[in-house]
Design an enzyme around this catalytic site. Structure first.
Site, PDB file in Angstrom:
ATOM      1  N   ARG A 197      22.208 -19.555   1.479  1.00 59.80           N
ATOM      2  CA  ARG A 197      21.922 -18.077   2.302  1.00 59.80           C
ATOM      3  C   ARG A 197      20.984 -17.329   1.826  1.00 59.80           C
ATOM      4  O   ARG A 197      20.395 -16.802   2.740  1.00 59.80           O
ATOM      5  CB  ARG A 197      23.398 -17.626   2.199  1.00 59.80           C
ATOM      6  CG  ARG A 197      24.694 -18.332   3.042  1.00 59.80           C
ATOM      7  CD  ARG A 197      26.012 -18.026   2.539  1.00 59.80           C
ATOM      8  NE  ARG A 197      25.884 -18.346   1.151  1.00 59.80           N
ATOM      9  CZ  ARG A 197      26.265 -19.800   0.634  1.00 59.80           C
ATOM     10  NH1 ARG A 197      26.319 -20.699   1.737  1.00 59.80           N
ATOM     11  NH2 ARG A 197      26.076 -20.335  -0.332  1.00 59.80           N
ATOM     12  N   THR A 198      20.940 -16.973   0.755  1.00 61.06           N
ATOM     13  CA  THR A 198      20.024 -16.095   0.185  1.00 61.06           C
ATOM     14  C   THR A 198      18.455 -16.328   0.766  1.00 61.06           C
ATOM     15  O   THR A 198      17.814 -15.455   1.247  1.00 61.06           O
ATOM     16  CB  THR A 198      20.234 -15.658  -1.213  1.00 61.06           C
ATOM     17  OG1 THR A 198      21.275 -15.248  -1.532  1.00 61.06           O
ATOM     18  CG2 THR A 198      19.197 -14.527  -1.634  1.00 61.06           C
ATOM     19  N   LYS A 249       5.453 -27.209 -16.265  1.00 60.14           N
ATOM     20  CA  LYS A 249       4.586 -27.482 -17.233  1.00 60.14           C
ATOM     21  C   LYS A 249       4.517 -26.170 -18.109  1.00 60.14           C
ATOM     22  O   LYS A 249       3.845 -26.476 -19.145  1.00 60.14           O
ATOM     23  CB  LYS A 249       3.183 -27.362 -16.472  1.00 60.14           C
ATOM     24  CG  LYS A 249       2.648 -28.379 -15.355  1.00 60.14           C
ATOM     25  CD  LYS A 249       1.493 -28.145 -14.883  1.00 60.14           C
ATOM     26  CE  LYS A 249       1.239 -28.864 -13.591  1.00 60.14           C
ATOM     27  NZ  LYS A 249      -0.046 -28.602 -12.676  1.00 60.14           N
ATOM     28  N   ARG A 286      14.923 -15.248  -7.628  1.00 60.84           N
ATOM     29  CA  ARG A 286      16.303 -15.719  -8.153  1.00 60.84           C
ATOM     30  C   ARG A 286      15.939 -16.530  -9.417  1.00 60.84           C
ATOM     31  O   ARG A 286      14.975 -17.525  -9.528  1.00 60.84           O
ATOM     32  CB  ARG A 286      17.052 -16.637  -7.256  1.00 60.84           C
ATOM     33  CG  ARG A 286      18.035 -17.297  -8.104  1.00 60.84           C
ATOM     34  CD  ARG A 286      19.193 -18.023  -7.050  1.00 60.84           C
ATOM     35  NE  ARG A 286      19.756 -16.964  -6.161  1.00 60.84           N
ATOM     36  CZ  ARG A 286      20.875 -17.136  -5.330  1.00 60.84           C
ATOM     37  NH1 ARG A 286      21.225 -18.286  -5.077  1.00 60.84           N
ATOM     38  NH2 ARG A 286      21.370 -16.095  -4.688  1.00 60.84           N
ATOM     39  N   HIS A 344      22.857  -9.089  -8.149  1.00 64.03           N
ATOM     40  CA  HIS A 344      22.319  -9.572  -6.880  1.00 64.03           C
ATOM     41  C   HIS A 344      22.658  -8.576  -6.041  1.00 64.03           C
ATOM     42  O   HIS A 344      23.417  -8.518  -5.232  1.00 64.03           O
ATOM     43  CB  HIS A 344      23.539 -10.896  -6.661  1.00 64.03           C
ATOM     44  CG  HIS A 344      22.917 -11.658  -5.523  1.00 64.03           C
ATOM     45  ND1 HIS A 344      21.835 -11.456  -4.667  1.00 64.03           N
ATOM     46  CD2 HIS A 344      23.446 -12.958  -5.029  1.00 64.03           C
ATOM     47  CE1 HIS A 344      21.543 -12.309  -3.726  1.00 64.03           C
ATOM     48  NE2 HIS A 344      22.743 -13.196  -4.001  1.00 64.03           N
TER      49      HIS A 344
END
Lengths: 306, 153
Positions: free
Chosen positions: A54-55, A83, A104, A132
């Protein structure tokens, strides 16, 4: 306009900040076409070090609906992070490709740190068990649409300890005349720092281990998922999680106009038979992510200057 | 400083940190980043009787005048400490430690999920709150045993 260039935590949001974004989101929702060219040429970087549906999709769509484009870091597995590149280096590189960064990351404080290394706006789309805040804006939009934002009783239930949407929502609700009821097993109570914020803000807070007693007085019930990995064994998880599930039968004890919300994804905590009731607003809530994130992006990208 | 029980002699030039809470002298040196490699003369006295504190420590650092900002972080573990700047055996300035707004690079965050515990080029930072300190990154609050979280060089 936001008082700051980044959106890192909900604690940075004043009532005026919130209302500005929500008002604009309502304008956008009423006539999205009017904003179709408002950020033509702008590029939003999507940096998701953890899975998201969703986000990520709503930020992607929001930027495109404003006339801009997005560039996606892809998965951690396919990027230079694999890496061993630091987050600080990653965002410094990506800053050169984009006008804003949505991040995120599994570490708490990651968005704050990233914001210190770049000059473009950083939006925290979830930092571990931290915050959030863009979810909170769409949560508040949904609450406002369904119940208003003052003189309310809101129940927040489930994993309050690790739930980042809970932490941001609790912080933001302190801007309004809202009684907050927290319902969770003892082991998943609100963390100390969120309690501290609520205490400092003078919030009206009560904690419960059972929903039954408080359900009849709630105007909004915000349910979150209790995750398997928070418990040492499967049987303990099933026992505890089962106590924090709702179904249509249980909601017969609630106010007729109770709004039930969930940041999604849900698993078992809201039975499918709730979906058909007038209480269920969680899909509407997810859809509200689009106009709210369009309004947020417009604000952070300097919509007033256009 | 004329106490007959004083166990070390006066210094000619430098800084005397007095009224340190008993047992915290080594943490004081740790916070100040003094480990002997600077070749400064350092004397410490630990757990001597104090009318004010019951037991106190005293730290003397020769030939170095500590600035107020350097010593203010000591307020975390030694809030009663007094700082005496010594020149030619005389106390030329006497101050108390003052609580800073933030403390950078001294404490480590106890939250293993905090970004400051990852492999990132960032110093820890804590703001001072009502009865403890709070990580400026993840928000974790430390109330007790601050000295256990000291991560000075």
């Amino acid at each position: 306009m936001m008082r700051q260039d980044h959106l890192i935590t909900a604690t940075q949001l004043s009532r005026a900040d919130i209302e500005t974004v929500l008002d604009q989101a309502a304008e956008i929702a009423a006539d999205p076409q009017a904003w179709a060219e408002s950020h033509f040429g702008s590029v939003l970087a999507l940096c998701f070090f953890e899975p998201s549906t969703r986000t990520k999709m709503s930020f992607d769509t929001a930027m495109k609906r404003l006339g801009g484009t997005t560039t996606d870091m892809g998965t951690v597995e396919s990027s230079s992070v694999k890496k061993g590149e630091s987050l600080a280096d990653t965002v410094r590189v990506i800053e050169g490709y984009a006008d804003a960064i949505v991040l995120r990351h599994p570490s708490e404080g990651s968005a704050q740190m990233a914001s210190e290394f770049v000059d473009v706006p950083v939006i925290n789309a979830g930092d571990g068990a931290g915050q959030h805040p863009s979810q909170t804006l769409l949560d508040l939009y949904t609450i406002r649409e369904n119940a208003g934002l003052d003189d309310l009783s809101i129940g927040i239930m489930g994993d309050l300890k690790y739930g980042r949407t809970v932490h941001s929502l609790a912080d933001a609700l302190t801007n309004f005349d809202i009684r907050q009821h927290f319902i969770s097993p003892e082991s998943l109570r609100l963390p100390r720092n969120v309690r501290y914020d609520l205490h400092e803000a003078g919030a009206q807070v009560r904690e419960h281990t059972e929903l039954d007693g408080v359900l009849p007085e709630l105007d909004v019930l915000y349910v979150t998922r209790i995750q398997r990995e928070r418990f040492p064994d499967e049987s303990e998880y099933r026992k505890i999680a089962g106590e924090y599930q709702i179904d249509a039968d249980l909601l017969s004890e609630a106010k007729e106009n109770l709004t039930v919300m969930h940041p999604l994804p849900r698993v078992d905590e809201i039975a499918p038979d709730v979906d058909k009731t007038t209480h269920a607003k969680y899909f509407e809530q997810a859809h509200n992510g689009l106009p709210v994130r369009m309004a947020l992006l417009d604000s952070l990208l300097g919509g007033d200057d256009k | 400083m004329s106490d007959r029980k004083l166990r070390v002699s006066k210094i000619r030039n430098g800084t005397v940190i007095d009224h340190v809470s008993g047992g915290q002298a080594l943490n004081v040196l740790s916070i100040l980043g003094i480990d002997g490699s600077e070749e400064l003369g350092v004397s410490i006295v630990m757990n001597v009787p104090s009318a004010q504190l019951g037991k106190k420590d005293v730290v003397k650092v020769e030939d170095r005048e500590l600035s107020q900002s350097e010593v203010d972080v000591l307020s975390l573990i030694a809030p009663e400490a007094t700082i005496n700047i010594i020149r030619d055996y005389d106390v030329t300035r006497k101050t108390r430690v003052e609580q800073p707004e933030t403390v950078t690079g001294i404490l480590s965050c106890p939250n293993p999920g905090c970004i400051t515990n990852g492999n990132e080029p960032v110093e820890t930072s804590f703001s001072i709150v009502a009865d403890g300190v709070r990580c400026s990154y993840c928000g974790t609050i430390i109330r007790d045993s601050l000295a256990d979280h000291i991560d000075a060089e």
